[in-house]
Design a protein around this motif. Structure first.
Motif: not given
Length: 710
Positions: A497-500, A472-475, A452-455, A355-359
Motif C-alpha cells: 500500500v502506498s501513496a504519492g 485521496n491518492g493512495a493505491w 501527511e501525504v493523503t490529507g 489494483a490501478g485505481k486511486p483509493l
C-alpha cells in the motif's frame, strides 16, 4: 506478613554469583561470528532461533532479585540504543567474578566501589581520543584499504528524480533484489574531489560475490564521469561458507534482466571505491552481516536523497517498517517503498479488484469494533448497560452496528481503511463483500505517514467520520518478488500500500525457516539503530577491540603510576589516599573484564585457538602499545592497517584486505556504565528479605540453612 531473612555472605556473594551464572549464557553472542541458540518451549515443543542477549534474557528464569535487576538493566539498554546488550551482559558476568576475587582478597566494599567507578570514568575520558567523526569515516575506512571483491561495486547513474517517482521506486525495488547491485544516484570520479557520500543505493544481497546487472534509468541522458563505459561490475568470485549450510546467507549470483523502466548493463571489473555516502558507515557498523548491510545501505541511501532537500543528515527511524515473509529464500529480501504487509486471501481478492485505481483512505487510531472505547472513557456510575443499540426488529446481535458502519464507509466512498488496533471479524467480512480493503494492526508511524501525504485525518470511531477526514491518492497492489511474480504464500498474501510522495520504506525480510523470522528482524533493527545512533552522535569508535585495548593500556598506566602529579586525566590520581593499598588490586580487576571480553571475541571469531592464546595476543599488543610511547596512536595505526587484534583466520581475507568495523560511542560507553553500576549495586546489598514465603518450601529446600524466619 511472615518474612524470611538471608545473609549475603561477603566471601561468596550470592547476588554476584547469580549475575555471573546468568551472564555466562551469553558468551557466544560476542563478536561478529555469533553462535545461535535454540529456545525450546516445552509446553508447545516449538523452538525459536535467537542470537540476541535480549531474547535470551526473556527466555531465562529470572525469579531471583539479581536476575530481575539484570533484566531491567538490559531492557533499559535495549530501549535506548537497541545495541550493546551483549557487551553489557558479558561485562556484568566478568566484573561480578572480578569483584568476588577482590572480596576474597579482603578488599573493603567501599574501596571496590570507589576505585572501580573512578577507574571507569577515567577510561571513558581516555578513549575519547579514538573517536572518528562521521564526516571522516570514508577516509578512515578507505585509507590503505581496498575492500574485498565480495563488496566491490557495480555503479551506474540514475536521474535526480528517478527515485522520487513512486512508480519508478517500485521498479527499483524489483531490480535491486538482484544480488550484488550498487546504484549510486550521482556517479563519482576517482580522480575528482570528494565523492558525495550521500548518493549510493545498494541492494540487498544474499551472497558475497556476484555478477549482477547494472541498472540505469531509461531516458536518463546524463553521462557517467567514470572512465570507460561508466558502468562497472565486479568479477564473479566463489563465496566462502562461514557458518552452517542451513543458516548461511551466502547465495549464488544471477543476472537481472531488463524490467519496468530500467535497463540492464554489464561491463568489466573495477577496483573503484564501492560505497558512497552512508554506505561506508553502514558497512563498518554491520560487523560482517552482509544481507542486512545491503538492506541498510538501501534504506540509508534513499533517506539521504530525501534529506538533502531538508538539510537533515539524520536517519528517520519512524519512516521504516519491517515485514517478515515466511516461505521464501533469503535472497528475496529487499527494501520496498510504501507499506508492505500480510493480508488474508479474501482481502487479496479485494486488492486485485482495486489494483490501478486511486483509493480514498481512512485512518483509525483505535480498534474497529462495536465494543471498543477509547482510553480514558468513563462509563456513567451506577448504570448498568444492557444493550447500547436496541434492535426492535430483531436479528442477530451487532447486525445494526455492522450495517450502520458499512453505510458510513460507502456514503463517503471509502475503499481503504488502515486501523491501528484490531478489526471485528464480522465487520471485516462485511467490508470484503463491499470491496472495501481493511487492514488492522497498523503502526502509528505508518498512519501518520499516510495522513501527511493523503490529507487523511485519523478518527477514533466511524461515527466521527466526515468528508475532511478522508484522504485521496493512495493505491494498493499485490507485492511482487524480485522476479516480478506476485507471491501467494497460502494463508497470508503480501501486499503493498502506498501513496504519492510517501517517505515510508518497508524492509521485506524473507526466510524459509520459521524459527529464523525473529532473528532476522532483530538483526535488521540492531543494524538500523547502530547507523541511527552513529549519525546522532556524529562520531564512532574504531571496532575490533581497539577501544577495549586502549582501556587496558590505560589501566596499566593507572596501576603502575598511581601518584604521578599534574592534571593529566590519563593518569590522574584517584581520591582518598587510604585507597592506595587497594587501588592496584581493584584496577586490575576492572581491567580483567575488558581482557576477558577481548579473549572471548578472539576465540569466537577463531582468531585464537584458546583463551590462553587469546590472552597472550592481547598482552603482546599491550606491550607494543606501551613501547610505542603513545598507545592511542599505535591502536589507530593498527586499525587503519588491518584492524586491531587481527589474525590469520579472518573469513574475509580470501577476498582481499580485512573488513574494518566500527562501534557506537554512546551505546558502548553506556553499556559499560550500566554493567558496572549493576554489579556495584548488587555488591552493596547485605541481605535478602523475602515477604510472604511458603515456609515449608524454604524449609525443604537446599538453601534452608541460609534462611532465618522472622
Amino acid at each position: 506478613l511472615p518474612m524470611a531473612f538471608r545473609d549475603v555472605n561477603t566471601r561468596r556473594h550470592i547476588g554476584l554469583q547469580q549475575l555471573s551464572s546468568l551472564a555466562s549464557t551469553g558468551r557466544t553472542f560476542l563478536g561478529p561470528m555469533k553462535s545461535h541458540k535454540f529456545i525450546v518451549d516445552e509446553s508447545t515443543n516449538q523452538s525459536t532461533l535467537i542470537c540476541s542477549a535480549v531474547r535470551l534474557i526473556e527466555s531465562l528464569d529470572l525469579t531471583s532479585a539479581a536476575g530481575q535487576l539484570l533484566n531491567d538493566t538490559i531492557q533499559a539498554q535495549n530501549k535506548e540504543f537497541k545495541t550493546g546488550v551483549s557487551t553489557l551482559l558479558f561485562l556484568v558476568g566478568a566484573w561480578s567474578n572480578a569483584v568476588m576475587d577482590c572480596l576474597q582478597q579482603n578488599v573493603p566494599v567501599p574501596a571496590i566501589v570507589t576505585v572501580m567507578s573512578e577507574g571507569l570514568n577515567s577510561c571513558c575520558e581516555r578513549v575519547q581520543c579514538l573517536q572518528i567523526p562521521v564526516c571522516d569515516i570514508k577516509k578512515e575506512l578507505c585509507s590503505s584499504r581496498i575492500m574485498p571483491n565480495a563488496f566491490e561495486s557495480k555503479t551506474c547513474q540514475i536521474g535526480c528524480d528517478g527515485l522520487t517517482n513512486p512508480q519508478n521506486l517500485l521498479c527499483f525495488q524489483r531490480d535491486i533484489s538482484a544480488q550484488g547491485e550498487v546504484i549510486p544516484i550521482n556517479s563519482c570520479s576517482r580522480q575528482g574531489a570528494d565523492c558525495n557520500l550521500n548518493k549510493c543505493l545498494v541492494s540487498p544481497l544474499a551472497g558475497f560475490g556476484s555478477v549482477a546487472s547494472l541498472v540505469k534509468a531509461a531516458g536518463d541522458r546524463s553521462s557517467s564521469v567514470l572512465s570507460g563505459s561508466g558502468v562497472i561490475a565486479s568479477s564473479c568470485i566463489t563465496p566462502k561458507l562461514t557458518h552452517s549450510r542451513h543458516f548461511s546467507t551466502l547465495g549464488k549470483s544471477h543476472f537481472s534482466s531488463q524490467q519496468g523502466n530500467f535497463q540492464g548493463y554489464l561491463s568489466g571489473p573495477s577496483d573503484s571505491c564501492e560505497c558512497c555516502g552512508l554506505g561506508h558507515l553502514a558497512m563498518a557498523l554491520s560487523h560482517g552481516n552482509q544481507t542486512n548491510m545491503k538492506l541498510l545501505q538501501s534504506v540509508a541511501a534513499y533517506q539521504q536523497e530525501r534529506a538533502e532537500c531538508s538539510g537533515s543528515s539524520q536517519l528517520n527511524i519512524k519512516e521504516i517498517v519491517t515485514c517478515c515473509l515466511l516461505g521464501l529464500p533469503e535472497s528475496y529480501s529487499c527494501v520496498s517503498p510504501g507499506f508492505v504487509t500480510l493480508v488474508s486471501p479474501e482481502q487479496a481478492t479485494v486488492i486485485k479488484h482495486l489494483a490501478g485505481k486511486p483509493l480514498r483512505i481512512l485512518l483509525m487510531d483505535g480498534d474497529l469494533a462495536e465494543q471498543y472505547r477509547h482510553l480514558g472513557f468513563n462509563r456513567p456510575r451506577n448504570v448498568r448497560t444492557i444493550l447500547e443499540h436496541p434492535n426492535p426488529q430483531g436479528g442477530r446481535a451487532g447486525d445494526v452496528w455492522l450495517s450502520r458502519m458499512s453505510d458510513i464507509l460507502m456514503s463517503f466512498e471509502v475503499n481503504l481503511v488502515l486501523v491501528k488496533g484490531n478489526v471485528c471479524e464480522n465487520f471485516m467480512e462485511r467490508c470484503i463483500a463491499n470491496r472495501i480493503l481493511v487492514i488492522g494492526c497498523v503502526a502509528q508511524d505508518v498512519l501518520c505517514a499516510f495522513g501527511e501525504v493523503t490529507g487523511a485525518q485519523a478518527v477514533t470511531y466511524l461515527s466521527q467520520l466526515n468528508a475532511a477526514c478522508v484522504g485521496n491518492g493512495a493505491w494498493a497492489e499485490l507485492w511482487e518478488a524480485s522476479d516480478g511474480r506476485a507471491m501467494d504464500l497460502g494463508e497470508l498474501v503480501p501486499v503493498r500500500v502506498s501513496a504519492g510522495g510517501i517517505p515510508l520504506l518497508t524492509a521485506v525480510l524473507t526466510t524459509a525457516l520459521p524459527s529464523k523470522v525473529q532473528l532476522l528482524e532483530d538483526q535488521f533493527w540492531t543494524l538500523l539503530y547502530r547507523l541511527h545512533h552513529a549519525l546522532k552522535d556524529g562520531k564512532v569508535f574504531p571496532g575490533g577491540g581497539a577501544v577495549e585495548l586502549l582501556c587496558l593500556s590505560h589501566i596499566q598506566v593507572l596501576t603502575e603510576q598511581p601518584k604521578r602529579p599534574g592534571n593529566d586525566k590519563a593518569v590522574r590520581e584517584l581520591p582518598s589516599p587510604w585507597l592506595a593499598e587497594y587501588k592496584s588490586i581493584v584496577l586490575q580487576a576492572l581491567g580483567s573484564g575488558w581482557k576477558q571480553y577481548l579473549s572471548v571475541v578472539l576465540c569466537n571469531t577463531a582468531e585464537a585457538g584458546s583463551e590462553l592464546e587469546a590472552d597472550a595476543s592481547v598482552d603482546h599488543h599491550l606491550q607494543k602499545a606501551a613501547a610505542c610511547g603513545s598507545p592511542s596512536a599505535y591502536i589507530l595505526e593498527e586499525f587503519r592497517r588491518a584492524g586491531v587484534l587481527r589474525g590469520g583466520s579472518d573469513p574475509f581475507r580470501d577476498h582481499g584486505k580485512a573488513l574494518k568495523v566500527c562501534d557506537n560511542v554512546a551505546a558502548k560507553t553506556e553499556a559499560w556504565r550500566r554493567a558496572l553500576d549493576l554489579v556495584l549495586l548488587v555488591l552493596q546489598t547485605d541481605a535478602e528479605i523475602i515477604t510472604g514465603p511458603q515456609r515449608n518450601q524454604h524449609l525443604n529446600s537446599y538453601m534452608s540453612s541460609e534462611f532465618m524466619f522472622l
